[in-house]
Scaffold this active site. Structure first.
Site, mmCIF file in Angstrom:
data_model
loop_
_atom_site.group_PDB
_atom_site.id
_atom_site.type_symbol
_atom_site.label_atom_id
_atom_site.label_comp_id
_atom_site.label_asym_id
_atom_site.label_seq_id
_atom_site.Cartn_x
_atom_site.Cartn_y
_atom_site.Cartn_z
ATOM 1 N N CYS A 46 1.245 16.738 -2.672
ATOM 2 C CA CYS A 46 1.690 16.230 -1.331
ATOM 3 C C CYS A 46 2.905 16.381 -1.084
ATOM 4 O O CYS A 46 3.020 16.205 0.363
ATOM 5 C CB CYS A 46 1.337 14.586 -1.469
ATOM 6 S SG CYS A 46 -0.432 14.099 -2.153
ATOM 7 N N HIS A 86 8.001 9.441 3.306
ATOM 8 C CA HIS A 86 6.538 9.845 2.789
ATOM 9 C C HIS A 86 5.673 8.649 2.984
ATOM 10 O O HIS A 86 4.956 8.780 3.477
ATOM 11 C CB HIS A 86 6.745 10.104 1.273
ATOM 12 C CG HIS A 86 5.611 10.604 0.738
ATOM 13 N ND1 HIS A 86 4.985 11.627 1.243
ATOM 14 C CD2 HIS A 86 4.882 10.202 -0.383
ATOM 15 C CE1 HIS A 86 3.740 11.927 0.517
ATOM 16 N NE2 HIS A 86 3.629 10.985 -0.525
ATOM 17 N N HIS A 89 -3.043 9.771 4.951
ATOM 18 C CA HIS A 89 -2.273 10.789 4.074
ATOM 19 C C HIS A 89 -3.094 11.939 4.092
ATOM 20 O O HIS A 89 -4.176 11.897 3.383
ATOM 21 C CB HIS A 89 -1.971 10.006 2.643
ATOM 22 C CG HIS A 89 -1.184 10.860 1.802
ATOM 23 N ND1 HIS A 89 -0.887 12.214 1.973
ATOM 24 C CD2 HIS A 89 -0.362 10.452 0.470
ATOM 25 C CE1 HIS A 89 0.098 12.646 0.995
ATOM 26 N NE2 HIS A 89 0.055 11.654 0.404
#
Lengths: 393, 315
Positions: free
Chosen positions: A147, A280, A317
């Site tokens: 990610c 994040h 996400h």
């Protein structure tokens, strides 16, 4: 050793908030949360049936949806930048975590007679396809650091420009919603049954999204010489590894703090000059607390006054695309002087540690901001952005 | 045009690992060997690429004379770059097969993180405490070279003081069969040592190479055996691929070729062992004057991948 400032001359984005950068930005300012039951496949057997899917029409130009999303954001970014460099001097750095998964799922299910399906499982194929359709040159890389891939792709593109590998670079992050990714996070019990709530006391996990973000990057001196419109500058990057666990972050945020500290040192920017952190911020218990610990470690006494927000509360996400989409939001935040709130955040667990932006957007007065991206394998990456008028050539 | 690197890089350790000649039983024996030599039965649960990568790095560290405890001292300054065309494909396919057969809610939570491309790099970083850069390139044919270049760049820019580079692939039978039956079929299993097959493209044994790189000016290096001296730019003339393939066959005793463009790494590993490649037909790739091997990594038949140049230093 810092790379020379890199100008962002074009941006493009496709997210659940819409098919372009304007819809991303306006959706964030309005606090939209376009989450709903999964449409791409039947997820009712999972603990959670919720995702942030792209609902606008995506032209079918590539061999998979991931490629289609990337092409869409790439076209917008190239149109925004205006192509002033010959194709063979344009580099391409692609970030994707799940490209090829859909082809693999299909092959296992259907046992196709055409054995060439395996080519579509290779991420290198995605880069080839993008380069052909977007009419780019032959210099390309594909990065997969889970990610954090999107942020790393931007950093590698900046390094390539600095080294003279090419004169313009496209950093594209892209990922579609696949069964493999969705079921994986479901099996890890990392999904919130409700829309994710990063930094909230009641957070229970992430919401998976899909999308693509593309940045067109050029050396600042070149962009100014061509009198190009410059959205913002990339002035530093830092990356590190927790080296502690395959899926869980280091609880104290040690590795992430190293990435932030390295990025600021790389940019020669002081902690007190950082106006905001584009976090994040996935909404999982472990990630959010580790990230706040890292920010406090890295920014020290300045952390408590530093504004922190998470885009994932509105886009979900987006995996390999997350780093590029969030970089675009950081750039727009500097450009517009406004930081969108973290949608859904009501009771912040970290009051006093950092200044979590909730309920309404906030004005920005500082010229620098950072964007964090973390991933499986303990991969940590931080980018430092600067307002375009803040840097002399 | 050869661009000389401003900061020169030494190869201080190398290992080439070819785990299988033919058949699954050989794979299993090799897996046992790895697990036993590394002292952790749990390694066997990892994806084969992760196992091979850990083993190759372990051997390269031994070759470099890196003390077992040293990683804890330099962890923050050490990183890892992995180049792989297929990633942790064995585990990915096992995961996807279970998903296809039993549905979304029946998948294995252990397999999922182990199936990501970055898993081998993560396991190496965790095992040796490497907190520096951790990068995984999944470019298909350019993976290995991009990983090598990125590693050199991490050293040149001061982001790391030591980089572990791992390049290779471990094939799952499902992918291997599809490759064998696809348009690649006529070229599978080429064993010719003729350099005239320079346009051939073949695979497919599992191969993993590990290199350990440090800046050449690091005073702790006594005798750096191989140095990476520069990159050939992407707009270079076409170089020959055949000699690289041939050289790899010689150095690895592997009669087939590896995917992921390992030629550059194989040449460097060959130089490490003091073996030079034969001259290729255009004379560009390598020359051997016994004590001083100079080589160019040979490219594929397109110009998109930058090339590496390296030399074996006189001892």
């Amino acid at each position: 050793m810092a790379f020379q400032p890199i100008a962002v001359t074009g941006i493009g984005a496709v997210t659940a908030l819409g098919g372009n950068v304007n819809s991303l930005w306006s959706g964030l300012l309005a606090g939209q949360r376009p989450f709903g039951p999964v449409r791409a496949f039947d997820a009712q057997s999972c603990r959670v049936d919720l995702a942030a899917e792209v609902s606008v029409a995506v032209p079918n130009e590539g061999t998979c949806r991931t490629a289609d999303l990337a092409i869409m954001s790439g076209r917008e970014a190239l149109a925004d930048s205006q192509r002033t460099v010959a194709a063979d001097r344009i580099g391409l750095v692609v970030a994707s975590t799940g490209m090829g998964d859909a082809a693999l799922e299909r092959a296992l299910r259907e046992q196709p007679r055409d054995h060439d399906w395996w080519r579509q499982c290779l991420k290198g194929t995605l880069a080839d396809e993008l380069a052909t359709i977007l009419e780019l040159g032959e210099i390309r890389q594909v990065i997969n650091t889970a990610c954090s891939s999107g942020a790393i792709a931007i950093a590698l593109a900046c390094e390539g420009l600095d080294a003279g590998d090419y004169d313009m670079a496209l950093a594209i992050g892209c990922d579609e919603l696949t069964k493999i990714t969705y079921s994986g996070f479901n099996s890890l019990r990392a999904l919130d049954p409700e829309p994710c709530k990063p930094f909230d006391i009641a957070r229970r996990g992430m919401t998976i999204g899909e999308g693509s973000g593309c940045l067109v990057l050029e050396r600042l001196a070149d962009a100014r010489r061509k009198a190009k419109r410059i959205h913002a500058l990339v002035v530093g990057a830092g990356w590190s590894c927790d080296a502690s666990h395959l899926t869980a972050p280091d609880p104290g945020g040690k590795g992430a703090a190293i990435a932030i500290t390295k990025a600021l040192a790389h940019a020669n920017v002081l902690a007190g000059d950082v106006g905001f952190v584009n976090a994040h911020g996935t909404g999982t218990q472990l990630n959010d607390s580790a990230e706040i610990s890292a920010i406090v470690k890295a920014l020290g006494k300045h952390a408590s006054s530093c504004k922190v927000h998470s885009v994932k509360a509105s886009t979900g996400h987006c995996m390999g695309a997350a780093g590029t989409i969030e970089a675009i939001v950081a750039i727009l935040s500097l450009q517009q002087g406004v930081l969108p709130a973290t949608a859904g955040l009501r009771n912040c667990e970290f009051e006093g540690c950092v200044d979590c932006v909730k309920l309404d957007p906030r004005r920005l007065d500082k010229a620098f901001g950072i964007s964090n991206s973390f991933g499986f394998g303990g991969n940590d990456a931080t980018l430092v952005f600067a307002r375009s008028d803040s840097w002399a050539c | 045009m050869l661009t000389k690197m401003e900061h020169r890089v030494a190869v201080i350790g190398a290992h080439t690992f070819v785990p299988v000649s033919d058949g699954d039983s050989a794979v299993w024996q090799q897996t046992q060997k790895i697990a036993e030599s590394l002292g952790q039965a749990s390694l066997r649960r990892l994806d084969p690429l992760s196992q091979y990568a850990i083993y190759a790095v372990h051997q390269a560290r031994l070759a470099a004379g890196i003390a077992a405890e040293e990683h804890s001292m330099k962890g923050a300054q050490c990183g890892v770059c992995v180049g792989t065309a297929l990633g942790a494909q064995n585990t990915r396919i096992r995961y996807a097969r279970r998903l296809a057969l039993h549905g979304l809610s029946a998948t294995n939570p252990i397999d999922f993180p182990d199936s990501i491309d970055g898993a081998p790099a993560a396991h190496i970083a965790i095992r040796w405490g490497l907190q520096g850069p951790s990068l995984t390139f999944a470019d298909g044919k350019g993976s290995a070279t991009n990983a090598l270049i990125a590693a050199c760049r991490q050293l040149a820019t001061g982001r790391a003081e030591r980089m572990y580079v791992v390049m290779g692939d471990a094939f799952d039978p499902f992918i291997r069969n599809a490759m064998a039956q696809s348009s690649l079929a006529p070229q599978i299993g080429i064993t010719s040592t003729s350099i005239d097959d320079s346009n051939a493209f073949a695979l497919s044994n599992d191969v993993v190479l590990a290199l350990i790189l440090q800046p050449l000016d690091d005073t702790s290096i006594d005798e750096p055996p191989v140095e990476v001296v520069g990159f050939l730019g992407p707009n270079r003339d076409k170089l020959d691929w055949g000699a690289a393939s041939l050289f790899r066959d010689v150095t690895t005793q592997n009669k087939r070729r590896a995917y992921g463009d390992l030629s550059g790494a194989a040449l460097i590993a060959g130089a490490w062992h003091g073996v030079a490649a034969p001259m290729c037909k255009n004379g560009l790739s390598c020359q051997d004057n016994a004590m001083n091997v100079r080589g160019y990594r040979c490219g594929l038949d397109d110009a998109r991948f930058p090339n590496l140049a390296f030399q074996r230093l006189a001892r």
